[in-house]
Design a protein around this motif. Sequence first.
Motif, PDB file in Angstrom:
ATOM      1  N   LYS A 106       0.831  -1.207   0.000  1.00 10.81           N
ATOM      2  CA  LYS A 106       0.000   0.000   0.000  1.00 10.81           C
ATOM      3  C   LYS A 106       0.865   1.257   0.000  1.00 10.81           C
ATOM      4  CE  LYS A 106      -4.308  -1.600   2.055  1.00 10.81           C
ATOM      5  NZ  LYS A 106      -5.294  -1.360   3.116  1.00 10.81           N
ATOM      6  N   ALA A 107       1.947   1.235   0.771  1.00 11.74           N
ATOM      7  CA  ALA A 107       2.841   2.398   0.831  1.00 11.74           C
ATOM      8  C   ALA A 107       3.421   2.701  -0.545  1.00 11.74           C
ATOM      9  CB  ALA A 107       3.956   2.154   1.842  1.00 11.74           C
ATOM     10  N   ASN A 108       3.862   1.671  -1.221  1.00  7.74           N
ATOM     11  CA  ASN A 108       4.427   1.870  -2.568  1.00  7.74           C
ATOM     12  C   ASN A 108       3.379   2.409  -3.530  1.00  7.74           C
ATOM     13  OD1 ASN A 108       7.180   1.177  -2.242  1.00  7.74           O
ATOM     14  ND2 ASN A 108       6.605  -0.968  -2.116  1.00  7.74           N
ATOM     15  N   ARG A 109       2.161   1.894  -3.427  1.00  3.30           N
ATOM     16  CA  ARG A 109       1.105   2.352  -4.330  1.00  3.30           C
ATOM     17  C   ARG A 109       0.755   3.819  -4.065  1.00  3.30           C
ATOM     18  NH1 ARG A 109      -2.440   0.201  -8.246  1.00  3.30           N
ATOM     19  NH2 ARG A 109      -3.435   2.080  -9.009  1.00  3.30           N
ATOM     20  N   ILE A 110       0.646   4.198  -2.805  1.00  4.26           N
ATOM     21  CA  ILE A 110       0.351   5.598  -2.465  1.00  4.26           C
ATOM     22  C   ILE A 110       1.481   6.497  -2.971  1.00  4.26           C
ATOM     23  CG2 ILE A 110       0.107   7.255  -0.558  1.00  4.26           C
ATOM     24  CD1 ILE A 110      -1.356   5.012   0.989  1.00  4.26           C
ATOM     25  N   PHE A 111       2.712   6.052  -2.756  1.00  4.28           N
ATOM     26  CA  PHE A 111       3.851   6.833  -3.219  1.00  4.28           C
ATOM     27  C   PHE A 111       3.793   7.018  -4.736  1.00  4.28           C
ATOM     28  CE2 PHE A 111       8.191   7.602  -4.572  1.00  4.28           C
ATOM     29  CZ  PHE A 111       8.590   8.586  -3.679  1.00  4.28           C
ATOM     30  N   GLU A 112       3.541   5.937  -5.458  1.00  3.88           N
ATOM     31  CA  GLU A 112       3.480   6.003  -6.926  1.00  3.88           C
ATOM     32  C   GLU A 112       2.315   6.853  -7.416  1.00  3.88           C
ATOM     33  OE1 GLU A 112       3.302   1.916  -8.163  1.00  3.88           O
ATOM     34  OE2 GLU A 112       5.381   1.528  -7.559  1.00  3.88           O
ATOM     35  N   ASP A 113       1.194   6.793  -6.718  1.00  2.00           N
ATOM     36  CA  ASP A 113       0.005   7.528  -7.139  1.00  2.00           C
ATOM     37  C   ASP A 113       0.056   9.018  -6.814  1.00  2.00           C
ATOM     38  OD1 ASP A 113      -1.127   5.215  -8.103  1.00  2.00           O
ATOM     39  OD2 ASP A 113      -2.561   4.971  -6.467  1.00  2.00           O
ATOM     40  N   PHE A 114       0.698   9.377  -5.681  1.00  2.00           N
ATOM     41  CA  PHE A 114       0.591  10.753  -5.201  1.00  2.00           C
ATOM     42  C   PHE A 114       1.910  11.478  -4.934  1.00  2.00           C
ATOM     43  CE2 PHE A 114      -3.286   8.582  -3.687  1.00  2.00           C
ATOM     44  CZ  PHE A 114      -4.263   9.413  -4.214  1.00  2.00           C
ATOM     45  N   VAL A 115       2.963  10.772  -4.569  1.00  2.00           N
ATOM     46  CA  VAL A 115       4.147  11.451  -4.045  1.00  2.00           C
ATOM     47  C   VAL A 115       5.282  11.573  -5.052  1.00  2.00           C
ATOM     48  CG1 VAL A 115       5.874  11.463  -2.196  1.00  2.00           C
ATOM     49  CG2 VAL A 115       3.538  10.741  -1.698  1.00  2.00           C
ATOM     50  N   GLN A 116       5.574  10.522  -5.784  1.00  5.66           N
ATOM     51  CA  GLN A 116       6.730  10.577  -6.678  1.00  5.66           C
ATOM     52  C   GLN A 116       6.538  11.649  -7.747  1.00  5.66           C
ATOM     53  OE1 GLN A 116       7.295   6.758  -8.482  1.00  5.66           O
ATOM     54  NE2 GLN A 116       5.717   7.059 -10.008  1.00  5.66           N
ATOM     55  N   ASN A 117       7.636  12.156  -8.273  1.00  7.97           N
ATOM     56  CA  ASN A 117       7.570  13.149  -9.340  1.00  7.97           C
ATOM     57  C   ASN A 117       6.782  12.582 -10.508  1.00  7.97           C
ATOM     58  OD1 ASN A 117       9.060  15.222  -8.121  1.00  7.97           O
ATOM     59  ND2 ASN A 117      10.983  14.248  -8.694  1.00  7.97           N
ATOM     60  N   GLU A 118       5.897  13.405 -11.058  1.00 14.26           N
ATOM     61  CA  GLU A 118       5.058  13.060 -12.201  1.00 14.26           C
ATOM     62  C   GLU A 118       4.098  11.906 -11.912  1.00 14.26           C
ATOM     63  OE1 GLU A 118       6.990  13.074 -16.011  1.00 14.26           O
ATOM     64  OE2 GLU A 118       8.552  14.406 -15.268  1.00 14.26           O
ATOM     65  N   ALA A 119       3.713  11.744 -10.653  1.00 14.97           N
ATOM     66  CA  ALA A 119       2.702  10.748 -10.290  1.00 14.97           C
ATOM     67  C   ALA A 119       1.379  11.143 -10.937  1.00 14.97           C
ATOM     68  CB  ALA A 119       2.552  10.695  -8.766  1.00 14.97           C
ATOM     69  N   PRO A 120       0.500  10.186 -11.203  1.00 16.49           N
ATOM     70  CA  PRO A 120      -0.780  10.523 -11.839  1.00 16.49           C
ATOM     71  C   PRO A 120      -1.581  11.585 -11.078  1.00 16.49           C
ATOM     72  CG  PRO A 120      -0.510   8.145 -11.730  1.00 16.49           C
ATOM     73  CD  PRO A 120       0.635   8.750 -10.967  1.00 16.49           C
ATOM     74  N   LYS A 121      -1.504  11.568  -9.754  1.00 13.51           N
ATOM     75  CA  LYS A 121      -2.209  12.557  -8.936  1.00 13.51           C
ATOM     76  C   LYS A 121      -1.216  13.211  -7.978  1.00 13.51           C
ATOM     77  CE  LYS A 121      -6.831  10.982  -9.253  1.00 13.51           C
ATOM     78  NZ  LYS A 121      -8.060  11.494  -8.710  1.00 13.51           N
ATOM     79  N   GLU A 122      -0.128  13.688  -8.533  1.00  7.06           N
ATOM     80  CA  GLU A 122       0.968  14.237  -7.725  1.00  7.06           C
ATOM     81  C   GLU A 122       0.501  15.391  -6.845  1.00  7.06           C
ATOM     82  OE1 GLU A 122       5.409  16.216  -8.318  1.00  7.06           O
ATOM     83  OE2 GLU A 122       4.315  15.457 -10.052  1.00  7.06           O
ATOM     84  N   VAL A 123       0.819  15.277  -5.540  1.00  5.87           N
ATOM     85  CA  VAL A 123       0.522  16.352  -4.599  1.00  5.87           C
ATOM     86  C   VAL A 123       1.711  17.301  -4.532  1.00  5.87           C
ATOM     87  CG1 VAL A 123      -1.156  15.067  -3.226  1.00  5.87           C
ATOM     88  CG2 VAL A 123       1.252  14.934  -2.628  1.00  5.87           C
ATOM     89  N   ASN A 124       1.446  18.520  -4.123  1.00  3.82           N
ATOM     90  CA  ASN A 124       2.472  19.548  -4.081  1.00  3.82           C
ATOM     91  C   ASN A 124       3.268  19.432  -2.784  1.00  3.82           C
ATOM     92  OD1 ASN A 124       4.011  21.795  -4.524  1.00  3.82           O
ATOM     93  ND2 ASN A 124       2.348  23.258  -4.203  1.00  3.82           N
ATOM     94  N   LEU A 125       4.441  18.810  -2.870  1.00  6.40           N
ATOM     95  CA  LEU A 125       5.325  18.655  -1.717  1.00  6.40           C
ATOM     96  C   LEU A 125       6.697  19.202  -2.070  1.00  6.40           C
ATOM     97  CD1 LEU A 125       4.465  14.965  -0.744  1.00  6.40           C
ATOM     98  CD2 LEU A 125       3.749  17.026   0.477  1.00  6.40           C
ATOM     99  N   ASP A 126       7.372  19.739  -1.064  1.00  2.90           N
ATOM    100  CA  ASP A 126       8.732  20.207  -1.293  1.00  2.90           C
ATOM    101  C   ASP A 126       9.660  18.998  -1.451  1.00  2.90           C
ATOM    102  OD1 ASP A 126      10.089  19.692   1.549  1.00  2.90           O
ATOM    103  OD2 ASP A 126       8.087  20.539   1.880  1.00  2.90           O
ATOM    104  N   HIS A 127      10.816  19.241  -2.013  1.00  2.22           N
ATOM    105  CA  HIS A 127      11.775  18.173  -2.315  1.00  2.22           C
ATOM    106  C   HIS A 127      12.174  17.401  -1.059  1.00  2.22           C
ATOM    107  CE1 HIS A 127      15.044  16.041  -4.249  1.00  2.22           C
ATOM    108  NE2 HIS A 127      15.869  16.475  -3.307  1.00  2.22           N
ATOM    109  N   GLU A 128      12.392  18.097   0.040  1.00  2.44           N
ATOM    110  CA  GLU A 128      12.828  17.436   1.274  1.00  2.44           C
ATOM    111  C   GLU A 128      11.766  16.463   1.798  1.00  2.44           C
ATOM    112  OE1 GLU A 128      13.009  20.859   0.914  1.00  2.44           O
ATOM    113  OE2 GLU A 128      15.150  20.858   0.459  1.00  2.44           O
TER     114      GLU A 128
END
Length: 188
Positions: A106-128
Motif C-alpha cells: 500500500k505504501a508503494n502504491r500511495i507513493f506512486e500515485d501521489f508522491v513521486q515526481n510526475e505521479a498521476p495525482k501528484e501532490v504539491n510537496l517540497d523536495h525534502e
Amino acid sequence: MCRGLASLPTSCLERAKEFKTRLGILLHKPDLGYKIGSLSRSTKQRYALEEVLGWKESFDRLLRSKSGLAAFHGFLKTEFSEENLEFWLACEEYKKTHSKAKLAAKANRIFEDFVQNEAPKEVNLDHETREATRRNLTIANSACFEEAQAKTHTLMEKDSYPRFLKSAYYRDLTEQATSHRTGKPTHT
C-alpha cells in the motif's frame, strides 16, 4: 507510417509523456480501499443546515463529516484539485492497515500515485518532504506518510478550505439546506 520513439524530436516525446500523464489522471482508479467515488454525492443531496454551517467552524470538523468530505471533494473536483484530499484520505486508510505485508504494498502504491515526481495525482510537496517519504518506504510502517500528510493537510486548510467556504458551491449548499429547512424552494 509509424516511426520509432527514438527518431521523434524531443518536444514530441515531451508532449507524448505529458499526454500520457494527463490521460493517466483521467483514467486513474484508486484501489487501496479509499473509495473516493463513494464520496461523490448526487447534486440532489440534501444536507442539514446545522451540518453545513458546522463545516465553517473548522477544517477538521469538515474532514470528520462524511457529507462534509463529499461536499469538499465535489468542490475540489470543480477546481481540478482533488488530489490533496484523495492523498490525505489514502493516508488515513493506510494508517488502519495492520498487516506488515500489506503495509509495504500500500505504501508503494500511495507513493506512486501521489508522491513521486510526475505521479498521476501528484501532490504539491517540497523536495525534502518527498525524499523523506521515499526513505520512509524502506521501513513501511503506519507513520511513513505522516510528514507528507501533515503538509497536505496544512495546504488544504490554508488554501482550499477558505476557497471552499467563500465559493458559490458552498453558498449553494447553504441555501439548499436553508430552503430545505424552511420548505421554500431554492432559486437556481
